[in-house]
Design a protein around this motif. Structure first.
Motif, PDB file in Angstrom:
ATOM      1  N   ARG A 218      -5.225  -0.286  -6.821  1.00  0.00           N
ATOM      2  CA  ARG A 218      -7.036  -0.901  -7.525  1.00  0.00           C
ATOM      3  C   ARG A 218      -7.348  -1.873  -6.744  1.00  0.00           C
ATOM      4  O   ARG A 218      -8.438  -2.728  -7.456  1.00  0.00           O
ATOM      5  CB  ARG A 218      -6.638  -1.028  -8.729  1.00  0.00           C
ATOM      6  N   GLY A 219      -7.112  -2.508  -5.763  1.00  0.00           N
ATOM      7  CA  GLY A 219      -7.443  -3.745  -4.585  1.00  0.00           C
ATOM      8  C   GLY A 219      -7.152  -5.622  -5.639  1.00  0.00           C
ATOM      9  O   GLY A 219      -7.087  -5.949  -5.252  1.00  0.00           O
ATOM     10  N   GLY A 220      -5.583  -5.010  -6.026  1.00  0.00           N
ATOM     11  CA  GLY A 220      -4.772  -6.011  -6.268  1.00  0.00           C
ATOM     12  C   GLY A 220      -3.989  -6.168  -5.560  1.00  0.00           C
ATOM     13  O   GLY A 220      -4.545  -6.017  -4.163  1.00  0.00           O
ATOM     14  N   ALA A 221      -3.146  -7.834  -5.177  1.00  0.00           N
ATOM     15  CA  ALA A 221      -2.190  -8.051  -4.465  1.00  0.00           C
ATOM     16  C   ALA A 221      -1.129  -8.700  -5.714  1.00  0.00           C
ATOM     17  O   ALA A 221      -1.032  -8.705  -6.216  1.00  0.00           O
ATOM     18  CB  ALA A 221      -2.727  -9.395  -3.300  1.00  0.00           C
ATOM     19  N   ILE A 222       0.170  -8.416  -4.648  1.00  0.00           N
ATOM     20  CA  ILE A 222       1.289  -8.621  -4.905  1.00  0.00           C
ATOM     21  C   ILE A 222       2.398  -9.567  -3.921  1.00  0.00           C
ATOM     22  O   ILE A 222       1.798  -9.077  -3.230  1.00  0.00           O
ATOM     23  CB  ILE A 222       2.221  -7.498  -5.662  1.00  0.00           C
ATOM     24  N   PHE A 223       2.579 -10.405  -4.578  1.00  0.00           N
ATOM     25  CA  PHE A 223       3.664 -11.412  -4.089  1.00  0.00           C
ATOM     26  C   PHE A 223       4.764 -11.835  -4.161  1.00  0.00           C
ATOM     27  O   PHE A 223       4.722 -12.684  -5.502  1.00  0.00           O
ATOM     28  CB  PHE A 223       2.962 -13.192  -2.918  1.00  0.00           C
ATOM     29  N   PHE A 224       5.590 -11.221  -3.972  1.00  0.00           N
ATOM     30  CA  PHE A 224       7.308 -11.435  -4.329  1.00  0.00           C
ATOM     31  C   PHE A 224       8.244 -11.856  -3.910  1.00  0.00           C
ATOM     32  O   PHE A 224       8.162 -10.987  -2.579  1.00  0.00           O
ATOM     33  CB  PHE A 224       7.107 -10.075  -6.000  1.00  0.00           C
ATOM     34  N   SER A 225       9.111 -12.236  -4.454  1.00  0.00           N
ATOM     35  CA  SER A 225      10.500 -12.717  -3.715  1.00  0.00           C
ATOM     36  C   SER A 225      11.831 -11.747  -4.081  1.00  0.00           C
ATOM     37  O   SER A 225      11.552 -11.722  -5.295  1.00  0.00           O
ATOM     38  CB  SER A 225      10.921 -13.747  -4.000  1.00  0.00           C
ATOM     39  N   THR A 226      12.545 -11.810  -3.326  1.00  0.00           N
ATOM     40  CA  THR A 226      13.777 -10.804  -3.806  1.00  0.00           C
ATOM     41  C   THR A 226      14.663 -10.872  -2.631  1.00  0.00           C
ATOM     42  O   THR A 226      14.617 -11.213  -1.611  1.00  0.00           O
ATOM     43  CB  THR A 226      13.162  -9.161  -3.731  1.00  0.00           C
ATOM     44  N   HIS A 227      16.120 -10.159  -3.832  1.00  0.00           N
ATOM     45  CA  HIS A 227      17.250 -10.919  -2.613  1.00  0.00           C
ATOM     46  C   HIS A 227      17.753  -8.672  -2.383  1.00  0.00           C
ATOM     47  O   HIS A 227      18.480  -9.300  -1.616  1.00  0.00           O
ATOM     48  CB  HIS A 227      18.151 -11.303  -3.410  1.00  0.00           C
TER      49      HIS A 227
ATOM     50  N   ALA B 290      12.273  -3.971  -1.328  1.00  0.00           N
ATOM     51  CA  ALA B 290      11.417  -4.965  -0.339  1.00  0.00           C
ATOM     52  C   ALA B 290      11.163  -3.896   1.074  1.00  0.00           C
ATOM     53  O   ALA B 290      10.319  -3.769   1.724  1.00  0.00           O
ATOM     54  CB  ALA B 290      12.108  -6.012   0.404  1.00  0.00           C
ATOM     55  N   GLU B 291      12.516  -3.007   1.683  1.00  0.00           N
ATOM     56  CA  GLU B 291      11.951  -1.887   2.741  1.00  0.00           C
ATOM     57  C   GLU B 291      10.995  -0.948   2.458  1.00  0.00           C
ATOM     58  O   GLU B 291      10.336  -0.723   3.202  1.00  0.00           O
ATOM     59  CB  GLU B 291      13.031  -1.870   3.634  1.00  0.00           C
ATOM     60  N   LYS B 292      11.242  -0.386   0.669  1.00  0.00           N
ATOM     61  CA  LYS B 292      10.771   0.748   0.227  1.00  0.00           C
ATOM     62  C   LYS B 292       9.276   0.699  -0.280  1.00  0.00           C
ATOM     63  O   LYS B 292       8.831   2.013  -0.230  1.00  0.00           O
ATOM     64  CB  LYS B 292      11.276   1.758  -0.353  1.00  0.00           C
ATOM     65  N   LEU B 293       9.052  -0.452  -0.487  1.00  0.00           N
ATOM     66  CA  LEU B 293       8.434  -0.980  -1.118  1.00  0.00           C
ATOM     67  C   LEU B 293       6.659  -1.663  -0.849  1.00  0.00           C
ATOM     68  O   LEU B 293       5.602  -1.610  -0.455  1.00  0.00           O
ATOM     69  CB  LEU B 293       8.954  -1.644  -2.402  1.00  0.00           C
ATOM     70  N   CYS B 294       7.328  -2.948   0.340  1.00  0.00           N
ATOM     71  CA  CYS B 294       5.837  -3.062   0.903  1.00  0.00           C
ATOM     72  C   CYS B 294       5.063  -3.267   1.838  1.00  0.00           C
ATOM     73  O   CYS B 294       6.053  -2.359   2.680  1.00  0.00           O
ATOM     74  CB  CYS B 294       7.129  -5.240   1.318  1.00  0.00           C
ATOM     75  N   ASP B 295       4.109  -3.933   2.298  1.00  0.00           N
ATOM     76  CA  ASP B 295       3.932  -3.558   2.958  1.00  0.00           C
ATOM     77  C   ASP B 295       3.551  -4.503   3.871  1.00  0.00           C
ATOM     78  O   ASP B 295       3.425  -4.339   5.152  1.00  0.00           O
ATOM     79  CB  ASP B 295       1.540  -3.947   2.557  1.00  0.00           C
ATOM     80  N   LYS B 296       3.976  -5.799   3.598  1.00  0.00           N
ATOM     81  CA  LYS B 296       3.861  -6.847   4.572  1.00  0.00           C
ATOM     82  C   LYS B 296       4.931  -7.654   3.912  1.00  0.00           C
ATOM     83  O   LYS B 296       5.974  -7.620   2.971  1.00  0.00           O
ATOM     84  CB  LYS B 296       2.907  -7.784   4.203  1.00  0.00           C
ATOM     85  N   VAL B 297       6.024  -8.406   5.131  1.00  0.00           N
ATOM     86  CA  VAL B 297       6.890  -8.641   4.461  1.00  0.00           C
ATOM     87  C   VAL B 297       7.045 -10.542   4.731  1.00  0.00           C
ATOM     88  O   VAL B 297       6.727 -10.675   6.209  1.00  0.00           O
ATOM     89  CB  VAL B 297       8.152  -8.347   4.514  1.00  0.00           C
ATOM     90  N   ALA B 298       7.829 -11.370   4.422  1.00  0.00           N
ATOM     91  CA  ALA B 298       7.883 -12.731   5.116  1.00  0.00           C
ATOM     92  C   ALA B 298       9.334 -13.705   4.642  1.00  0.00           C
ATOM     93  O   ALA B 298      10.210 -13.574   3.873  1.00  0.00           O
ATOM     94  CB  ALA B 298       7.058 -14.170   5.252  1.00  0.00           C
ATOM     95  N   ILE B 299      10.463 -13.672   6.351  1.00  0.00           N
ATOM     96  CA  ILE B 299      11.167 -14.722   5.613  1.00  0.00           C
ATOM     97  C   ILE B 299      11.865 -16.068   6.426  1.00  0.00           C
ATOM     98  O   ILE B 299      10.701 -16.307   7.163  1.00  0.00           O
ATOM     99  CB  ILE B 299      12.049 -13.379   6.904  1.00  0.00           C
TER     100      ILE B 299
ATOM    101  N   GLU C 211       7.267 -13.457  10.128  1.00  0.00           N
ATOM    102  CA  GLU C 211       6.347 -11.926   9.442  1.00  0.00           C
ATOM    103  C   GLU C 211       5.457 -11.786  10.080  1.00  0.00           C
ATOM    104  O   GLU C 211       5.035 -11.283  11.199  1.00  0.00           O
ATOM    105  CB  GLU C 211       5.391 -13.567   8.663  1.00  0.00           C
ATOM    106  N   GLY C 212       5.310  -9.630   9.251  1.00  0.00           N
ATOM    107  CA  GLY C 212       3.768  -9.030   9.344  1.00  0.00           C
ATOM    108  C   GLY C 212       4.040  -7.974   8.419  1.00  0.00           C
ATOM    109  O   GLY C 212       4.739  -7.756   7.474  1.00  0.00           O
ATOM    110  N   THR C 213       3.699  -7.071   8.865  1.00  0.00           N
ATOM    111  CA  THR C 213       3.857  -5.670   8.323  1.00  0.00           C
ATOM    112  C   THR C 213       5.390  -5.546   8.873  1.00  0.00           C
ATOM    113  O   THR C 213       6.381  -5.253   8.771  1.00  0.00           O
ATOM    114  CB  THR C 213       3.471  -4.749   9.371  1.00  0.00           C
ATOM    115  N   MET C 214       6.114  -4.185   7.932  1.00  0.00           N
ATOM    116  CA  MET C 214       7.613  -3.564   7.711  1.00  0.00           C
ATOM    117  C   MET C 214       7.800  -3.651   8.730  1.00  0.00           C
ATOM    118  O   MET C 214       9.154  -4.210   9.144  1.00  0.00           O
ATOM    119  CB  MET C 214       7.635  -2.878   6.594  1.00  0.00           C
ATOM    120  N   GLU C 215       7.107  -2.589   9.363  1.00  0.00           N
ATOM    121  CA  GLU C 215       7.353  -2.182  11.345  1.00  0.00           C
ATOM    122  C   GLU C 215       7.649  -3.177  12.340  1.00  0.00           C
ATOM    123  O   GLU C 215       8.744  -3.253  12.631  1.00  0.00           O
ATOM    124  CB  GLU C 215       6.283  -1.073  11.262  1.00  0.00           C
ATOM    125  N   GLU C 216       6.670  -3.646  11.877  1.00  0.00           N
ATOM    126  CA  GLU C 216       6.631  -5.351  12.739  1.00  0.00           C
ATOM    127  C   GLU C 216       7.928  -5.609  12.722  1.00  0.00           C
ATOM    128  O   GLU C 216       8.551  -6.419  13.594  1.00  0.00           O
ATOM    129  CB  GLU C 216       5.382  -5.853  12.948  1.00  0.00           C
TER     130      GLU C 216
END
Length: 235
Positions: free
Chosen positions: A181-190, A195-204, A213-218
Motif C-alpha cells: 500500500r506504499g508504506g515501509a518497514i524497517f526491522f531487525s531480526t535474528h 529475512a531471506e524470504k520476506l525482505c526486499d533489501k537487507v543490511a548487515i 547492504e542491498g537487495t536480497m539477491e545483491e
C-alpha cells in the motif's frame, strides 16, 4: 521514507553505531541483521527519537527526527524487542489509549481493533489486564497498537520473538500488505530464514559499522543469507 545519514552513537569510549547510512524507501521491507551488541537496537531507537545520537541526521517522511520529533512520530510506529506496556490497563484500554494519542475517531478505531484482535485471536482476552498476558499475547497487542493508526513507517526490533507460527505468518502477511500500500518497514531480526524470504533489501551491521547492504539477491548471491552472514561475521 526513512533516511539515516552518517549516524554515530557513542557510549563512553565505545561507538555503538559508527557512521551508518541507510535509505528505506516506500514499498520496501528492509531487514537489519547483526549479532547481539552490533548496534541494531541503538539504530532503531535513534530512528524513532528515543535515543539522542552524537552525529548524523535522521529524517522520517522528509522531517528531521531531532527538529520535528512529534511530527515524525505521527508518521511511524515502533515495536521494541521487549514491549513495555502499562500492565495495570486491560488490553482494550491500552488500544484505546494509543488510539487517543493518535486522534483516531471512535468508529475507525473500533473497526480496526475488532479486525486485528480477531486476526490474532486476542478478542476474548482484551478485557483482561495486560499483567495477565503471556509474552506472546503482549507481542500481539504491540503489533495491533502499531498498525492501529495506519503509520507510513513501521520500525520493529525482533518482532517475531514470542509469536507462535500462526501469528508469525499473519504478521508477515500484514508487513507485505502494508508495503504494497506504499508504506515501509524497517526491522531487525535474528531469524535469517525469515529475512531471506520476506525482505526486499537487507543490511548487515558489525560492531556498529555497515558491512553489506542491498537487495536480497545483491547481498546473498547464490548462497543463503545465513552463509553470507556467518562468512562476514568471521572476517
Amino acid at each position: 521514507m526513512l533516511i539515516i545519514e552518517h549516524l554515530t552513537k557513542t557510549y563512553g569510549e565505545k561507538k555503538a553505531v559508527d557512521d551508518l547510512s541507510l535509505h528505506i524507501r516506500p514499498g520496501e521491507i528492509f531487514g537489519f541483521i547483526g549479532h547481539n551488541g552490533a548496534g541494531k537496537s541503538t539504530t532503531l531507537k535513534s530512528a524513532v527519537g528515543i535515543l539522542q545520537f552524537d552525529e548524523g541526521k535522521i529524517t522520517v517522511c522528509g522531517k528531521d527526527i531531532r527538529e520535528e520529533p512529534v511530527a515524525c512520530k505521527r508518521d511511524l510506529a515502533y515495536i521494541p524487542d521487549n514491549p513495555d506496556m502499562y500492565e495495570f490497563m486491560s488490553g482494550i484500554k491500552y488500544l484505546n489509549f494509543v488510539a487517543d494519542i493518535f486522534g483516531i475517531p471512535a468508529s475507525a478505531r473500533q473497526e480496526k481493533i475488532r479486525k486485528y484482535a480477531d486476526i490474532f485471536e486476542l478478542t476474548g482476552d482484551l478485557a483482561q489486564p495486560i499483567s495477565a498476558y503471556s509474552h506472546g499475547m503482549k507481542q500481539k497487542l504491540a503489533v495491533i497498537s502499531a498498525w492501529i493508526h495506519d503509520p507510513k513507517l513501521i520500525i520493529m526490533d525482533e518482532p517475531f520473538v514470542g509469536l507462535d507460527p500462526k501469528a508469525s505468518h499473519l504478521l508477515k502477511e500484514m508487513m507485505r500488505e502494508h508495503c504494497d500500500r506504499g508504506g515501509a518497514i524497517f526491522f531487525s531480526t535474528h531469524v535469517l530464514e525469515v529475512a531471506e524470504k520476506l525482505c526486499d533489501k537487507v543490511a548487515i551491521i558489525k560492531q556498529g559499522r555497515l558491512i553489506r547492504e542491498g537487495t536480497m539477491e545483491e547481498v546473498k548471491g547464490d548462497d543463503s543469507l545465513e552463509e553470507v552472514f556467518l562468512e562476514l561475521e568471521a572476517e
